[in-house]
Design an enzyme around this catalytic site. Structure first.
Site, PDB file in Angstrom:
ATOM      1  N   MET A  72     -45.889  20.797 -12.585  1.00 49.06           N
ATOM      2  CA  MET A  72     -46.741  21.150 -11.456  1.00 49.06           C
ATOM      3  C   MET A  72     -46.188  22.391 -10.782  1.00 49.06           C
ATOM      4  SD  MET A  72     -49.487  20.428  -9.823  1.00 49.06           S
ATOM      5  CE  MET A  72     -49.983  18.744 -10.154  1.00 49.06           C
ATOM      6  N   CYS A  73     -47.011  23.101 -10.070  1.00 49.69           N
ATOM      7  CA  CYS A  73     -46.637  24.362  -9.433  1.00 49.69           C
ATOM      8  C   CYS A  73     -45.642  24.152  -8.298  1.00 49.69           C
ATOM      9  CB  CYS A  73     -47.880  25.044  -8.876  1.00 49.69           C
ATOM     10  SG  CYS A  73     -49.228  25.228 -10.054  1.00 49.69           S
ATOM     11  N   ARG A  74     -45.080  25.258  -7.840  1.00 48.37           N
ATOM     12  CA  ARG A  74     -44.222  25.254  -6.659  1.00 48.37           C
ATOM     13  C   ARG A  74     -44.255  26.636  -6.042  1.00 48.37           C
ATOM     14  NH1 ARG A  74     -39.461  22.750  -8.046  1.00 48.37           N
ATOM     15  NH2 ARG A  74     -40.461  21.944  -9.912  1.00 48.37           N
ATOM     16  N   ASN A 122     -50.104  24.356  -3.667  1.00 52.87           N
ATOM     17  CA  ASN A 122     -49.317  23.481  -4.520  1.00 52.87           C
ATOM     18  C   ASN A 122     -49.901  22.080  -4.382  1.00 52.87           C
ATOM     19  OD1 ASN A 122     -46.112  21.881  -4.331  1.00 52.87           O
ATOM     20  ND2 ASN A 122     -47.239  22.410  -6.174  1.00 52.87           N
TER      21      ASN A 122
END
Length: 341
Positions: free
Chosen positions: A1-3, A122
């Site tokens: 997952m993004c950050r 996010n």
């Protein structure tokens, strides 16, 4: 997952001190996360982006941010390393991506920009395909054409723009940006309710106009914990030991530097404070930092024992949070302001 990571300071920072040199920089977190581990996608290698504003205003260049994105892994992009060593800015947005919604393309890399505004996300809008058409129908033609990619994040940005009195304005008050963010979250919740969507949406949004910064740690649930979000503030952020070991120092009460990050950039526990779930963080042009509860049907007061027992499994399963039993109690000012949506 993004950050993501945000830097705002009274003096410009060399991008390398934020993105590439720290041993736990956002780029290193992309392949060696210590607090967030997505077992489905343990590597954030689906592109990255960095956006910044000029240190000194130049009329010819304008006041819009400059954004550099690529679909290659951030840790393997030599151009990013070169640029980071030569660019300084007082306000920086950085983002690394692991695809959930949307294809691997430059158009889908954060940050997104419109005029002088810059936006990152996010998390994820639950069952976005069920509300995408509804969202698009509410956009003006100008804002509809802003969207170039196919992510839920960029559509959320377009929705945010539609909530502003004038998205093309040359300046925005902090309060205007706050209200537009609240209205964006409220509208997304309304769409989900109309579509009978049960799964919570994770809405860690952040937006800036180059002067104010608005960030949210939010989930459309009364029982689950949101994706992690932390902040750090002080007078200097510097390397104190070889090998990229950085720390935030406080020489006095001034806040010369404020950073917000999905995961702390240092291993110094005292440097970072966790932003509570369903709260908004505001950094004003004068470097005041406010943490304000977002009061809606998913808000749980800190005085309610349930606030300390939100379930971490949902966000942890998506690689957005470290599993833990409960948050430590946080003392809030009795008269702390609250935002209702």
């Amino acid at each position: 997952m993004c950050r993501f990571v945000i830097y705002k300071g009274t003096s410009p920072v060399q991008l390398s001190h934020l993105l590439t040199r720290p041993c736990h920089s956002i780029i290193n977190q992309a392949f060696d996360s210590r607090l967030r581990l997505d077992h489905r996608r343990p590597i954030n290698g689906d592109g990255f982006g960095v956006g910044w504003y000029d240190s000194v205003h130049d009329e010819e260049l304008g006041n819009q941010p400059c954004i550099f994105t690529a679909v290659t892994p951030a840790w393997n992009n030599v151009n990013l390393i070169r640029l980071a060593e030569k660019i300084k800015s007082p306000l920086v947005f950085g983002h690394v991506r692991a695809t959930t919604t949307g294809s691997l393309s430059l158009d889908n890399c954060h940050p997104f920009a419109y005029g002088k505004l810059m936006f990152m996300h996010n998390g994820g809008i639950a069952d976005f395909h069920l509300i995408k058409r509804r969202l698009q129908a509410d956009l003006s033609d100008d804002v509809f054409n802003v969207v170039q990619g196919n992510t839920d994040s960029e559509c959320a940005f377009a929705l945010f723009l539609s909530k502003l009195p004038d998205p093309k304005a040359k300046s925005f008050t902090t309060r205007t940006l706050q209200q537009a963010m609240l209205d964006t979250i409220a509208t997304l919740n309304l769409y989900a309710e109309e579509a009978d969507i049960i799964e919570p949406s994770l809405m860690n949004f952040c937006v800036t106009d180059g002067e104010s910064v608005i960030a949210t740690r939010y989930i459309s649930s009364r029982h689950d914990e949101a994706a992690s979000l932390w902040f750090s503030s002080g007078t200097t952020f510097s390397e104190y030991a070889q090998g990229g070991h950085y720390r935030m120092s406080k020489a006095d009460k001034r806040e010369n530097i404020i950073m917000i990050a999905s995961e702390p950039l240092t291993f110094e526990k005292a440097d970072w404070m966790e932003i509570r779930t369903n709260n908004m963080v505001v950094i004003t042009p004068k470097m005041n930092l406010l943490q304000i509860p977002i009061v809606d049907k998913f808000y749980v007061s800190p005085s309610d024992p349930a606030a300390l027992n939100r379930d971490t499994d949902f966000a942890a399963a998506k690689g957005l949070l470290s599993p833990r039993k409960a948050l430590a109690p946080v003392q809030l000012r009795e008269n702390a302001p609250q935002l209702s949506i």
